[in-house]
Design a protein around this motif. Structure first.
Motif, short mmCIF file in Angstrom:
data_model
loop_
_atom_site.label_atom_id
_atom_site.label_comp_id
_atom_site.label_asym_id
_atom_site.label_seq_id
_atom_site.Cartn_x
_atom_site.Cartn_y
_atom_site.Cartn_z
N MET A 1 0.85 -1.20 0.00
CA MET A 1 0.00 0.00 0.00
C MET A 1 0.88 1.25 0.00
N ASN A 2 0.56 2.15 -0.89
CA ASN A 2 1.36 3.37 -1.00
C ASN A 2 0.76 4.48 -0.14
N GLN A 3 1.43 4.82 0.92
CA GLN A 3 0.91 5.85 1.82
C GLN A 3 1.42 7.24 1.45
N GLU A 4 2.24 7.30 0.43
CA GLU A 4 2.83 8.59 0.05
C GLU A 4 1.77 9.56 -0.42
N TYR A 5 1.97 10.82 -0.11
CA TYR A 5 1.12 11.86 -0.66
C TYR A 5 1.62 12.14 -2.07
N GLU A 6 0.78 11.90 -3.07
CA GLU A 6 1.18 12.16 -4.45
C GLU A 6 0.44 13.37 -4.96
N GLN A 7 1.07 14.08 -5.85
CA GLN A 7 0.46 15.29 -6.39
C GLN A 7 -0.43 14.89 -7.58
N LEU A 8 -1.63 14.45 -7.28
CA LEU A 8 -2.53 14.02 -8.35
C LEU A 8 -3.26 15.21 -8.97
N PHE A 9 -3.63 16.16 -8.14
CA PHE A 9 -4.25 17.39 -8.63
C PHE A 9 -3.20 18.50 -8.67
N ILE A 10 -3.04 19.10 -9.83
CA ILE A 10 -2.07 20.20 -9.99
C ILE A 10 -2.85 21.51 -10.05
N ARG A 11 -2.45 22.46 -9.25
CA ARG A 11 -3.14 23.76 -9.26
C ARG A 11 -2.90 24.49 -10.57
N VAL A 12 -3.96 25.12 -11.08
CA VAL A 12 -3.86 25.90 -12.30
C VAL A 12 -3.65 27.36 -11.89
N GLY A 13 -2.52 27.94 -12.28
CA GLY A 13 -2.25 29.35 -11.95
C GLY A 13 -1.68 29.51 -10.56
N ASP A 14 -1.38 30.76 -10.22
CA ASP A 14 -0.73 31.05 -8.95
C ASP A 14 -1.68 31.46 -7.84
N GLY A 15 -2.95 31.61 -8.19
CA GLY A 15 -3.90 32.06 -7.17
C GLY A 15 -5.30 31.62 -7.54
N PRO A 16 -6.29 32.12 -6.82
CA PRO A 16 -7.68 31.75 -7.12
C PRO A 16 -8.08 32.19 -8.54
N VAL A 17 -9.04 31.49 -9.15
CA VAL A 17 -9.55 31.91 -10.46
C VAL A 17 -10.65 32.96 -10.31
N LEU A 18 -11.31 32.98 -9.17
CA LEU A 18 -12.36 33.99 -8.93
C LEU A 18 -12.34 34.42 -7.48
N THR A 19 -12.46 35.72 -7.29
CA THR A 19 -12.54 36.27 -5.92
C THR A 19 -13.63 37.35 -5.90
N ALA A 20 -13.89 37.89 -4.73
CA ALA A 20 -14.91 38.95 -4.61
C ALA A 20 -14.54 40.18 -5.44
N GLN A 21 -13.23 40.36 -5.70
CA GLN A 21 -12.80 41.51 -6.53
C GLN A 21 -13.32 41.40 -7.97
N ASP A 22 -13.60 40.18 -8.40
CA ASP A 22 -14.09 39.99 -9.78
C ASP A 22 -15.59 40.23 -9.89
N TRP A 23 -16.24 40.52 -8.74
CA TRP A 23 -17.71 40.57 -8.78
C TRP A 23 -18.24 41.92 -9.22
N PRO A 24 -19.26 41.92 -10.07
CA PRO A 24 -19.79 43.20 -10.55
C PRO A 24 -20.64 43.93 -9.51
N TYR A 25 -20.95 43.25 -8.42
CA TYR A 25 -21.69 43.93 -7.35
C TYR A 25 -21.02 43.61 -6.01
N GLY A 296 -10.61 28.30 -6.26
CA GLY A 296 -9.38 27.84 -6.89
C GLY A 296 -9.69 26.77 -7.94
N LEU A 297 -8.69 26.48 -8.76
CA LEU A 297 -8.84 25.47 -9.82
C LEU A 297 -7.62 24.56 -9.81
N ALA A 298 -7.88 23.26 -9.86
CA ALA A 298 -6.78 22.29 -9.97
C ALA A 298 -7.20 21.24 -10.98
N GLN A 299 -6.22 20.62 -11.65
CA GLN A 299 -6.60 19.61 -12.63
C GLN A 299 -5.87 18.30 -12.40
N ALA A 300 -6.55 17.22 -12.80
CA ALA A 300 -5.99 15.88 -12.64
C ALA A 300 -6.38 15.04 -13.84
#
Ligand code: BMA
Length: 312
Positions: A1-25, A296-300
């Motif tokens: 059994m492999n107990q290692e933490y593997e990086q299966l999901f890779i984050r896309v970009g350096d920060g969140p894809v959407l924040t309250a700053q992106d909101w039109p209201y 945030g966004l991550a892909q696998a």
């Protein structure tokens, strides 16, 4: 059994894809979004938006590539309607969208929050403009619900997480009409003791259909002296009898690491409510709430996730 933490999901970009700053209201925080690609190939996020009262509503953001250039509705898309649906008096939260081919409509399962606590409600829509509410289908305390996209032996299936004296485990229920639910059964339990998913678990995005079974991403919560940590694990449920768990990973596969996941309104939380499978049939985009503050966004690769489950 492999107990290692593997990086299966890779984050896309350096920060969140959407924040309250992106909101039109004016909005306090944007997080825990449902995700789906529509027939035109647009990537849709139905985002949870918390206002400055602390109440949440849902708002649609659309993008051509699922990463950039989000067009956000200029006013709330789906707001609480407490005069007709009193279970929504303190807001609507954490949606999960399932496209149901038989109905040619999207089913949105969401948390309706009121005096009794969080409950599960369902609304149907074909365009994210008009919604048909089915009302509260699971009374409090219950949340983290999503529908399967088709019937099994004539019945609809829904995953959800009632909070019982036994703890917070994932349950499956059956319905002839999406409104009346029964035959409730617990299908995946929180572990105990020092496990990362020892305190409670809950469904993340709706289950993902693969040739090997339904891939389920779930959040596991562990309490510590400095608060709870929300991390993600995966399990594989039988294709025709989804109450049977075929495999369950031992370790978590994704957890709060970046500053915007560790710090925020509720720190140390990654909380996905939606994935989108890219047209290649393998690349999985996972949209997740970061510290109850941003998205945030991550892909696998689905194949890699399934292979890892065999090794785990
Ligand atoms: C859960 C849900 C989520 C939230 C998480 C962390 O119980 O209420 O909406 O993201 O807690 O606060």
């Amino acid at each position: 059994m492999n107990q290692e933490y593997e990086q299966l999901f890779i984050r896309v970009g350096d920060g969140p894809v959407l924040t309250a700053q992106d909101w039109p209201y004016r909005a306090h925080t944007i997080f825990n979004a449902a995700a789906v690609r529509d027939k035109e190939g647009m990537y849709l996020l139905l985002c949870r938006v918390e206002d400055f009262r602390g109440h949440s509503h849902l708002c649609l953001a659309q993008s051509k590539d699922g990463v950039t250039d989000w067009k956000v509705d200029t006013s709330p898309t789906f707001e609480p309607e407490p005069s007709l649906f009193p279970e929504e008096v303190w807001g609507v939260e954490d949606p999960r969208i399932t496209y149901i081919p038989e109905l040619d409509r999207f089913a949105v399962a969401y948390t309706s929050f009121s005096y009794g606590g969080p409950g599960v409600s369902i609304a149907l829509t074909s365009d994210f403009r008009q919604f048909e509410r089915l009302g509260v289908v699971m009374p409090p305390d219950d949340k983290d619900a999503a529908l399967f996209p088709r019937k099994f032996d004539g019945k609809w299936l829904m995953l959800h997480r009632p909070q019982t004296r036994q703890g917070g485990h994932i349950w499956l229920s059956y319905s002839p009409d999406l409104k009346h639910w029964g035959e409730h059964r617990m299908i995946l339990e929180a572990r105990e003791g020092s496990w990362w998913d020892a305190w409670k678990i809950g469904l993340g995005p709706p289950p993902i259909e693969t040739a090997e079974g339904w891939l389920m991403i779930y959040h596991g919560v562990r309490t510590t002296a400095s608060g709870a940590i929300y991390r993600l694990g995966i399990a594989l449920m039988d294709l025709e009898r989804p109450h049977i768990c075929i495999r369950r990973g031992a370790t978590w596969i994704f957890g709060p690491e970046r500053p915007y996941e560790v710090f925020g309104d509720v720190g140390n939380v990654v909380f996905p409510c939606g994935t989108i499978t890219e047209p290649d049939g393998d690349t999985l985009l996972m949209y997740y709430g970061c510290a109850d503050t941003s998205i945030g966004l991550a892909q696998a690769s689905i194949k890699e996730l399934l292979d890892w489950l065999v090794r785990s």
